[in-house]
Design a protein around this motif. Structure first.
Motif, PDB file in Angstrom:
ATOM      1  N   SER A   1      53.881  52.835  45.780  1.00 26.80           N
ATOM      2  CA  SER A   1      55.019  53.730  45.909  1.00 26.80           C
ATOM      3  C   SER A   1      55.904  53.686  44.671  1.00 26.80           C
ATOM      4  O   SER A   1      56.273  54.718  44.120  1.00 26.80           O
TER       5      SER A   1
ATOM      6  N   ARG B   1      48.688  61.322  52.226  1.00 25.33           N
ATOM      7  CA  ARG B   1      50.075  61.360  52.699  1.00 25.33           C
ATOM      8  C   ARG B   1      50.862  60.181  52.120  1.00 25.33           C
ATOM      9  O   ARG B   1      51.998  60.345  51.679  1.00 25.33           O
TER      10      ARG B   1
ATOM     11  N   ARG C   1      51.651  60.815  48.636  1.00 22.89           N
ATOM     12  CA  ARG C   1      52.342  62.099  48.495  1.00 22.89           C
ATOM     13  C   ARG C   1      51.554  63.047  47.591  1.00 22.89           C
ATOM     14  O   ARG C   1      52.106  63.694  46.687  1.00 22.89           O
ATOM     15  N   ARG C   2      50.255  63.068  47.824  1.00 19.33           N
ATOM     16  CA  ARG C   2      49.338  63.913  47.073  1.00 19.33           C
ATOM     17  C   ARG C   2      48.444  64.644  48.065  1.00 19.33           C
ATOM     18  O   ARG C   2      48.477  64.384  49.267  1.00 19.33           O
TER      19      ARG C   2
ATOM     20  N   GLN D   1      56.052  56.851  41.669  1.00 20.62           N
ATOM     21  CA  GLN D   1      57.287  57.595  41.461  1.00 20.62           C
ATOM     22  C   GLN D   1      57.598  57.692  39.978  1.00 20.62           C
ATOM     23  O   GLN D   1      58.151  58.677  39.515  1.00 20.62           O
TER      24      GLN D   1
END
Length: 183
Positions: free
Chosen positions: A95, A127, A130-131, A99
């Protein structure tokens, strides 16, 4: 997992390196620059650690480079954000690093593979990162590339679109000459 944030200065001697390292290598020059910055300005953001573990140690969750720079500076302690011992270090490291955009595609592929190896479906990995599901499958495909193309991906020497085209060339010597030409 605890929701209360806890911060504490911990002795570097009680902190161990992460069990899940995302970076294939740490650039010594960049690490030196970070150490110089920390020597001049201090630490802007604490490292994340989980623990205490069985031996009373803590494990780096994020901020590995900051920890290494503090060790270069011979700091006795470092500010830490504390997470419980059962906190998933791989999840936090992914994570934080995604970012910022400092992971190369091959490092991203290895991170994706860790979650797939745990039995997580690609849609859940997508998920988590975040892709898209396509992005996850494309990253996993990078791990199937021959070593010469993985090296190019790892150094970001050529765009991934060019790497995909070069992957179609199955004659290794010819592919190597095309890689050199493309570079």
């Amino acid at each position: 997992m605890e929701t209360t944030e806890r911060f504490e200065r911990l002795p570097l001697a009680r902190i161990r390196e992460p069990s899940h390292q995302l970076r294939a290598a740490i650039d010594p020059g960049a690490l030196g620059e970070l150490a110089d910055s920390m020597a001049a300005e201090g630490l802007h953001q604490p490292v994340g650690v989980r623990g205490p573990l069985a031996a009373g140690e803590y494990e780096i969750v994020f901020g590995h480079r900051r920890f290494l720079a503090a060790r270069l500076l011979s700091w006795a302690t470092i500010p830490c954000r504390l997470f419980p011992a059962d906190f998933d270090p791989a999840l936090a490291a992914v994570s934080e690093n995604l970012q910022r955009t400092d992971l190369n595609p091959l490092e991203e592929a290895h991170a994706v593979a860790r979650f797939i190896e745990r039995g997580m479906p690609t849609v859940h990995v997508a998920r988590l990162f975040r892709r898209s599901d396509v992005w996850v499958r494309e990253r996993l495909a990078l791990l199937e590339l021959p070593a010469d193309l993985q090296a190019v991906v790892g150094t970001k020497t050529l765009p991934l679109a060019v790497v995909r085209i070069l992957h179609e060339v199955d004659h290794e010597e010819y592919r190597l000459s095309l890689i050199e030409e493309a570079i």
